[in-house]
Design a protein around this motif. Structure first.
Motif, mmCIF file in Angstrom:
data_model
loop_
_atom_site.group_PDB
_atom_site.id
_atom_site.type_symbol
_atom_site.label_atom_id
_atom_site.label_comp_id
_atom_site.label_asym_id
_atom_site.label_seq_id
_atom_site.Cartn_x
_atom_site.Cartn_y
_atom_site.Cartn_z
ATOM 1 N N GLY A 2 0.813 -0.849 0.125
ATOM 2 C CA GLY A 2 -0.631 -0.007 0.094
ATOM 3 C C GLY A 2 0.858 1.236 -0.117
ATOM 4 O O GLY A 2 0.637 2.202 -0.746
ATOM 5 N N THR A 3 1.999 1.159 0.739
ATOM 6 C CA THR A 3 2.765 2.295 0.921
ATOM 7 C C THR A 3 3.365 2.646 -0.605
ATOM 8 O O THR A 3 3.308 3.722 -1.095
ATOM 9 N N TRP A 4 3.913 1.400 -1.387
ATOM 10 C CA TRP A 4 4.130 1.866 -2.906
ATOM 11 C C TRP A 4 3.503 1.691 -3.467
ATOM 12 O O TRP A 4 3.672 2.726 -4.403
ATOM 13 N N LEU A 5 2.369 1.376 -3.064
ATOM 14 C CA LEU A 5 0.881 2.487 -4.796
ATOM 15 C C LEU A 5 0.805 3.361 -3.937
ATOM 16 O O LEU A 5 0.195 4.153 -5.074
ATOM 17 N N GLY A 6 0.716 4.102 -3.107
ATOM 18 C CA GLY A 6 0.709 5.101 -2.676
ATOM 19 C C GLY A 6 1.594 6.325 -3.106
ATOM 20 O O GLY A 6 0.453 7.048 -3.417
#
Length: 273
Positions: free
Chosen positions: A236-240
């Protein structure tokens, strides 16, 4: 099948914790409502155990997400400390009230609040009201107090964290979703710590809850939720970092619609199926 659902829910919850600051409750609570009957949990406490277990997962996910948001300078710590006392009061009241309510009423409250949030999104879309983005946005103290009380009350009572209140509130004052998510994660840790402690103080009737529970935390499902979350939070951090603000907002809105429909089905199931 229930293990697959739980792992997917944990993974999705991890993504939501880091991407939106949701704490994962919007996915984990419905998943647990679906899966707990397979563990022979009494229907009268399914929602209570779903909320309590979701809060513990929210604590783990949010702690992991806070680190990445802090490193990215996404957290307004001054605003957090200003809202903190009100969120603490809201969390305590939300926990105490939710413990006393039956599952059907909790689901109905969950749906009602989701409907209000969705309605606000639709009205915003229709009228195209634009809020000026200001780096030094300063919400009035009364609004900060109300947002803290509501985020604590809804987040703890429904097990969904603070994002349902914090994201619409902060976006009104020009914050981007990544900053809303960072601040929401901080409140999620507070909400989860207080709520898990309060729920742990309440011992339900022995004929309803088994030895697999502590307060309203149901341990047999934890390993699958945690396994999914371990992968979901960093993803999720990467996707953000890859998604635009507009795309992130659209995904947030679509997610709310899906969860609303799932929980509406579960409510109807209590009465008609």
């Amino acid at each position: 099948m229930e293990i697959i659902i739980l792992v997917i829910a944990g993974f999705s919850g991890g993504i939501l914790a880091s991407l939106f600051g949701l704490g994962g409750g919007l996915v984990i609570v419905p998943a647990l409502v679906i899966c707990l009957p397979f563990y022979h949990v009494d229907p009268s406490v399914v929602m209570h155990l779903s909320v309590g277990t979701s809060l513990l997962i929210m604590l783990l996910n949010s702690l992991a997400a806070i680190l990445s948001h802090h490193q990215a300078n996404n957290i307004n710590w001054l605003l957090f400390w200003q809202i903190l006392p009100f969120a603490l009061v809201g969390t305590t009241v939300g926990c105490i009230i939710s413990i006393q309510l039956p599952t059907q009423i909790l689901i109905l409250l969950f749906l009602t609040f989701l409907f209000v949030i969705l309605l606000r999104f639709v009205v915003h879309l229709i009228y195209r009201k634009q809020y000026k983005v200001l780096a030094d946005s300063r919400p009035p103290m009364l609004n900060k107090a109300l947002s803290g009380l509501l985020s604590g009350f809804i987040g703890a009572g429904m097990g969904v964290g603070s994002s349902l209140v914090m994201v619409p509130f902060l976006k009104r004052y020009g914050f981007y979703i990544r900053h809303c998510a960072g601040l929401s994660c901080c409140f999620n840790v507070l909400i989860a710590l207080v709520a898990v402690f309060i729920y742990g103080l309440f011992q339900a009737k022995g004929e309803i809850l088994s030895d697999d529970t502590t307060g309203f935390v149901f341990w047999p499902v934890m390993i699958w939720l945690v396994l999914g979350s371990i992968v979901g939070v960093p993803f999720g951090t990467w996707l953000g970092r890859q998604l635009s603000e507009k795309m992130t907002t659209v995904i947030y809105f679509c997610l709310l619609i899906i969860i609303f429909l799932v929980m509406l089905y579960k409510l109807l199931e209590f009465y008609y199926l």
